[in-house]
Design a protein around this motif. Sequence first.
Motif, PDB file in Angstrom:
ATOM      1  N   LYS A 162      -6.891  53.175  55.825  1.00 62.77           N
ATOM      2  CA  LYS A 162      -7.887  52.611  56.740  1.00 62.77           C
ATOM      3  C   LYS A 162      -7.197  51.788  57.821  1.00 62.77           C
ATOM      4  N   THR A 163      -7.881  51.640  58.933  1.00 63.59           N
ATOM      5  CA  THR A 163      -7.383  50.817  60.040  1.00 63.59           C
ATOM      6  C   THR A 163      -7.033  49.419  59.544  1.00 63.59           C
ATOM      7  N   THR A 164      -7.892  48.849  58.715  1.00 64.02           N
ATOM      8  CA  THR A 164      -7.659  47.486  58.229  1.00 64.02           C
ATOM      9  C   THR A 164      -6.430  47.385  57.334  1.00 64.02           C
ATOM     10  N   GLU A 165      -5.960  48.501  56.799  1.00 66.45           N
ATOM     11  CA  GLU A 165      -4.750  48.504  55.972  1.00 66.45           C
ATOM     12  C   GLU A 165      -3.490  48.668  56.813  1.00 66.45           C
ATOM     13  N   VAL A 166      -3.619  49.294  57.977  1.00 70.65           N
ATOM     14  CA  VAL A 166      -2.476  49.505  58.876  1.00 70.65           C
ATOM     15  C   VAL A 166      -2.272  48.297  59.787  1.00 70.65           C
ATOM     16  N   TRP A 167      -3.358  47.747  60.291  1.00 70.35           N
ATOM     17  CA  TRP A 167      -3.327  46.686  61.296  1.00 70.35           C
ATOM     18  C   TRP A 167      -2.398  45.519  60.957  1.00 70.35           C
ATOM     19  N   PRO A 168      -2.422  44.976  59.735  1.00 66.26           N
ATOM     20  CA  PRO A 168      -1.579  43.805  59.462  1.00 66.26           C
ATOM     21  C   PRO A 168      -0.086  44.043  59.701  1.00 66.26           C
ATOM     22  N   PHE A 169       0.372  45.263  59.518  1.00 70.84           N
ATOM     23  CA  PHE A 169       1.798  45.572  59.680  1.00 70.84           C
ATOM     24  C   PHE A 169       2.188  45.726  61.150  1.00 70.84           C
TER      25      PHE A 169
END
Length: 172
Positions: free
Chosen positions: A29-36
């Motif tokens: 999900k976008t929310t899983e990629v965004w932090p990195f």
Amino acid sequence: MNAIIWPESYLPGTTDNYCSNEVIIPNLKTTEVWPFLNNTNAWPQYYENASEIIFYDNTGPELRIGARFCFITFGFLVESEVVEYVPPVDGHPARVAWHGWVEGDDNQRLDVHHAWLIEDLPGNRVRVLTQETQIGKPAKELASTKPNPMINAHQDWLDGLVAAAQEKTKTK
């Protein structure tokens, strides 16, 4: 699918160099990629071509609109300012872009616009797109180099970003 929003002076096809890299990955999900991507401390952990990241206002390591930072990439010290910043929100893509520049004379000066777009797609998929345009003599040299170092390095960045997010989701 959504597209990068370009400042007119950096529109692809009007600059000295342009590269585009994209992946579409299932079960992320976008929310899983965004932090990195958002946390610049993570960059050197998954992308070896980004180092010595420093924020001028001591607000880093997370990006935000107007944030000023510099980092080393391709052997250049790139000064940067975040000019677009949209964290992920359900139903809308996440976006971040920075204007970057390398100081110097006409032989060394480089101006870039580097943009990222991360969006959830139907079927439990995520799309990650990064594109960059460049202006200046170093950009012309990069554009004529085969294989294209920008495309290859940005693919490494993209692959590393996705791998970091996938690894984190495995440990949840």
